[in-house]
Design a protein around this motif. Structure first.
Motif, PDB file in Angstrom:
ATOM      1  N   LYS A 160      -2.455 -26.725 -16.719  1.00 11.02           N
ATOM      2  CA  LYS A 160      -3.399 -25.615 -16.719  1.00 11.02           C
ATOM      3  C   LYS A 160      -4.768 -26.071 -17.195  1.00 11.02           C
ATOM      4  O   LYS A 160      -5.797 -25.728 -16.618  1.00 11.02           O
ATOM      5  N   MET A 161      -4.803 -26.863 -18.285  1.00 21.04           N
ATOM      6  CA  MET A 161      -6.083 -27.335 -18.799  1.00 21.04           C
ATOM      7  C   MET A 161      -6.747 -28.324 -17.834  1.00 21.04           C
ATOM      8  O   MET A 161      -7.969 -28.348 -17.688  1.00 21.04           O
ATOM      9  N   THR A 162      -5.933 -29.162 -17.156  1.00 24.20           N
ATOM     10  CA  THR A 162      -6.495 -30.120 -16.198  1.00 24.20           C
ATOM     11  C   THR A 162      -7.136 -29.393 -15.024  1.00 24.20           C
ATOM     12  O   THR A 162      -8.250 -29.700 -14.615  1.00 24.20           O
ATOM     13  N   LEU A 163      -6.419 -28.389 -14.483  1.00 23.08           N
ATOM     14  CA  LEU A 163      -6.989 -27.611 -13.381  1.00 23.08           C
ATOM     15  C   LEU A 163      -8.238 -26.865 -13.841  1.00 23.08           C
ATOM     16  O   LEU A 163      -9.215 -26.732 -13.096  1.00 23.08           O
ATOM     17  N   GLY A 164      -8.224 -26.358 -15.084  1.00 21.66           N
ATOM     18  CA  GLY A 164      -9.406 -25.675 -15.603  1.00 21.66           C
ATOM     19  C   GLY A 164     -10.597 -26.615 -15.704  1.00 21.66           C
ATOM     20  O   GLY A 164     -11.732 -26.253 -15.416  1.00 21.66           O
TER      21      GLY A 164
END
Length: 931
Positions: free
Chosen positions: A128-132
């Motif tokens: 989730k943080m990588t995509l964000g």
């Protein structure tokens, strides 16, 4: 923007072992939807690879391949064209965290606020943080700098898509999710820019997967846009991921909106344009002195020049004051109107809500149209004033704080935002009140019927008549009680309906809900008491039953058949008297069909009635035959033969009454259908007419059609035709009011609503007024600059040739190409100087007016501060100051007083009492100093 242009070559090689944002608020819960997470993985991976391949590498797993920070740093270098700090070479965890931190620091240095994203989460593979983080990079480097018609980023991209797809059927781009599900939007973008790649007329709206795959295949093969999504994911998801769609669509913007192709195509036409006219020099004070015949002639010339300058200044100040006044009045009206439109406090009665609707109609018909004209006129006055100031070399007019054209546009947008939905809210409230009145009447009918039935039942159940009754009478009492229980059970449904209606009235906020709840509670409490008393009486009768042996089977059969038949007749009477609300012919036809089906059951019901009467006749026959000394009345039933006859007659009376009311409603629905068709016929003609006029005006504004006066006459003719067409709009408004008064809420015969027609009409009036003002401004500029019509046409032809988007604007690169084609030898410093003249506000574009001003700036005969100072010096007999009596002697009274009032006191060498500083005053006129 830092987007890398196609074809950029890198002069260094990246070693994969050495090098391998989100919005302001990253929504952690957004990726909980597996479908959205899948779409973002595929789209963001493809987007990253489209840039990484320029460095000879790519990623396979978005959360794994960025964990050591090497490819993340490489990605940022490719898309920005800048070098990042050298990465750490180790493979330990702290080396990876250090590399990721370098990438995040670089993102932050570009003005991006990273919220809740840390290097540890990226290193740990938090998807989730990588995509964000990747979304933050996309937003900053691919979307943020998009600018279309004073809108930017997401709004600019959406506006660009809407402008490009507006002419295409079945395409209505309103967002970055559901508007792209049928694939026609992507196909329309390709066809708009490359019609040779796709045949839009052969596309089928009902084949969304085929349309999307076709668009993606063409984009990948011919436009170098990789396939970033699966068509099935877009079509089969109720709401596709907005960020994935934005990322993919932004690639089309950069593919089509970049200036590289335009610059290459213009090189072949550079020989068509002529050299710019030579520069001219201004007249100095010494030359003026040498050219003067005598001091008297010099004074007269100087005075004339000053009068001319002051007259221009006075007129400009009058226009400024007029603009301030009109802006203040319009903003005050908007400030007063918005709270009224934002007030959504519902009324308690239908009449009060209809009064609100009528007030809103008066606002749309009477109060708002004049304000639309005032707003348009205000913008026209502002543009005209700025043109006059620019022509006379005066500083640009800056309205008071809060009264800029953009401020007025913002206030107007807030007004329309408040207005949006207000009419719909009013109609919904009217429907709600209509529904409430219907439910309240239905509640009263059912409650009255139940209360009539329940009246006295408690006293009957409290009787102890069985204690002194005979054996036969006790058995009769028992059977009678059984019949009562059957009747009680039959009324259970009615009580539940009463409670359900009361609950719905509460949920819909009925104004008399207190009395409804009180009445409903009394019915429910009584119903509970009846149940308790019924149970107690049954127990008492059953104790006596062992003493009873005789039963009259005929009475029992009568009671069992008469009670449900009686209930059936009561239910039939309720249904026949039930109120109904319909909104279409189909709905009333359905009720008529149901009524016909009910009438078909009457013969069977009559047979049941005759059978019940036959039972009673048989009872009387048995009593007479065997001389039984009991009453012929039925001890087991409260339903009498007279009651059955009365209710049966009532049912037969209500049937034709119901027939009549249904037929009357059918006639009303036919009348409503005629209103719908009448409105649709006009709306379907007016809507395309408005669109055609908009297109004609747009074409006339960019085509060279001869003299500007001819263009003005043509536009005036357009304006005359549009004004004459107003009667059609008024007639349509009248038909729309008839439809609303008839409470008709839908119209399947047209896609145009009255709101669509109103907005289109207001836009058409605004567009023709602005277009006429643009031509007037060109005429004013032409006459002021001494430009011939042939020169003006040549300027227009040059501008149109390099206006690649045909929207009346050239970006900086188009303007550079235009100057080169006309023979300018441009260095960076010279080009930067020219850009400060044609684009002083840094908007990134050059208007046609700015283009003309540049082409004529050096040759026009305009006044300068030095010329005005020299003229004042002549009037002052070479003194560095001037006296009030000299101004009154040499200038007209009003202009002399104007100078005396605004000219500061002179405090320099040789100053005397009453000395005025004409040099400072002249410089202030041209914005070169402050008074």
């Amino acid at each position: 923007m830092n987007q890398i242009e196609p074809g950029v070559q890198y002069n260094y090689v990246y070693d994969e072992d050495e090098y391998m944002i989100q919005e302001e608020e990253w929504d952690r819960d957004l990726l909980l939807d597996p479908a959205w997470e899948k779409q973002q993985r595929k789209t963001f991976t493809a987007w990253c690879n489209s840039h990484l391949r320029k460095a000879g590498t790519q990623i396979e797993n978005i959360e794994e391949d960025f964990r050591n920070g090497l490819k993340l740093m490489l990605l940022l270098e490719v898309i920005s064209g800048e070098r990042l700090p050298k990465p750490d070479r180790g493979k330990m965890r702290f080396h990876k965290i250090a590399n990721v931190n370098k990438a995040l620091d670089y993102i932050a240095s570009k003005g991006v606020k990273l919220v809740s994203i840390g290097a540890e989460e990226i290193v740990d593979g938090n998807v989730k943080m990588t995509l964000g983080m990747i979304w933050t990079i996309i937003l900053r480097f691919a979307i943020q700098d998009i600018s279309v018609e004073e809108t930017s980023a997401k709004e600019g991209l959406l506006l660009w898509c809407q402008r490009k797809t507006a002419p295409y059927r079945n395409v209505n781009i309103q967002n970055f999710h559901t508007s792209w599900k049928d694939g026609l939007g992507l196909c329309a973008l390709i066809h708009r820019h490359r019609p040779d790649l796709i045949d839009y007329s052969k596309l089928n709206k009902d084949d969304p997967i085929g349309n999307i795959n076709l668009a993606m295949e063409i984009a990948e093969k011919h436009l170098d846009i990789p396939k970033m999504l699966d068509a099935e994911d877009i079509v089969n998801t109720p709401k596709p991921d907005e960020r994935a769609i934005m990322t993919y669509v932004s690639c089309f913007y950069h593919a089509f909106a970049g200036a590289e192709q335009v610059r290459q195509s213009l090189k072949a036409h550079s020989a068509l344009w002529k050299d710019p006219p030579p520069e001219s020099s201004t007249c100095s004070y010494q030359e003026m002195r040498r050219s003067s015949v005598n001091s008297s002639a010099m004074a007269e010339t100087a005075a004339n020049r000053i009068c001319k300058v002051l007259a221009v200044n006075q007129e400009n100040e009058r226009l400024m004051e007029e603009y301030e006044r009109l802006a203040s009045e319009l903003l005050e009206w908007i400030r007063r109107t918005i709270p009224w439109l934002e007030n959504r406090t519902p009324e308690k009665t239908m009449q009060a809500m209809q009064k609100k609707l009528e007030d809103f109609r008066d606002y749309r018909r009477k109060h708002k149209p004049p304000k639309v004209q005032e707003k348009c006129q205000l913008e026209i006055n502002f543009n005209t004033l700025q043109t006059k100031l620019r022509i006379s070399n005066r500083p640009a007019f800056m309205p008071s704080e809060g009264k800029m054209v953009s401020d007025i546009a913002g206030a107007w947008q807030r007004l329309e935002q408040a207005e949006k939905g207000y009419e719909e809210w009013l109609l919904n409230e009217i429907r709600r009140l209509e529904r409430l009145e219907h439910l309240a009447e239905k509640f009263r009918q059912k409650a009255s019927t139940h209360e009539t039935w329940a009246y006295g039942k408690e006293q009957i159940l409290l009787q102890k008549d069985y204690e002194s009754a005979s054996l036969t009478e006790v058995r009769a009492l028992l059977r009678k009680h059984e019949a009562f229980e059957s009747d009680l059970a039959a009324h259970q449904d009615r009580v539940e309906q009463i409670a359900a209606i009361a609950q719905e009235l509460n949920e819909l906020d009925y104004h008399d809900a207190v009395n409804v709840n009180d009445r409903c509670q009394k019915i429910c409490d009584q119903w509970d008491r009846l149940g308790t008393l019924t149970q107690k009486r049954r127990e008492a009768l059953e104790r006596m039953e062992k003493l009873l042996e005789t039963i009259d089977q005929l009475h029992l059969e009568f009671a069992k058949r008469a009670a449900p038949f009686n209930n059936w007749m009561e239910g039939a009477m309720e249904d026949l008297q039930d109120m109904f609300i319909v909104h279409s012919i189909e709905e009333i036809q359905s009720l008529i069909t149901a009524h016909e089906q009910f009438k078909a059951t009457l013969p069977e019901a009559d047979g049941e009635r005759q059978s019940i009467m036959a039972i009673q006749n048989e009872v009387e026959k048995v009593i007479q035959s065997y001389n039984i000394r009991i009453s012929s009345s039925n001890p087991y039933s409260t339903v009498t033969m007279d009651e059955l006859r009365t209710k049966w007659d009532k049912v037969k009376q209500l049937v034709p009454i119901r027939d009549q009311s249904l037929q009357e409603e059918l006639a009303r629905q036919h009348a409503n259908e005629r209103l719908r068709r009448q409105f649709a016929a006009q709306a379907n003609a007016i809507g395309p007419w408005i669109q055609n006029k908009m297109e004609e005006i747009a074409r006339s504004s960019i085509q060279i059609t001869g003299a500007l006066e001819d263009q003005m006459n043509q536009l005036k003719q357009y304006e005359h035709n549009i004004i004459n067409y107003k009667n059609n709009i008024d007639k349509l408004e009248g038909d729309h009011q008839l439809i609303q008064e008839a409470l008709v809420f839908d119209n399947k015969h047209t896609n145009y609503t009255m709101e669509h027609i109103r907005v289109g009409w207001e836009l058409l009036l605004t567009t023709i007024a602005r277009t006429i003002n643009e031509v007037e401004t060109q005429i004013l500029t032409r006459d002021a600059k001494g430009i011939t019509q042939e020169q003006m046409n040549e300027f227009r032809a040059s501008f149109n040739h390099f206006d690649r988007r045909k929207n009346g604007l050239m970006d900086h690169e188009d303007f550079r190409a235009c100057l080169i084609s006309m023979g300018y030898d441009l260095g960076e410093a010279e080009f930067a100087r020219i850009m400060t003249l044609v684009d002083p506000n840094g908007q990134g574009t050059v208007t046609f007016q700015s283009f003309i001003d540049f082409m004529t700036r050096e040759t026009a005969d305009t006044d300068t501060a030095e010329q005005v100072i020299a003229s004042f010096r002549i009037l002052a007999s070479d003194k560095p100051y001037i006296l009030a009596e000299e101004l009154r002697r040499e200038l007209p009274p009003d202009q002399a007083q104007y100078c005396i009032k605004r000219m500061p006191a002179y405090s320099g060498p040789g100053s005397v009492p009453g000395a005025l500083d004409y040099a400072a005053f002249s410089s202030a006129l041209y914005g070169e100093s402050d008074l």
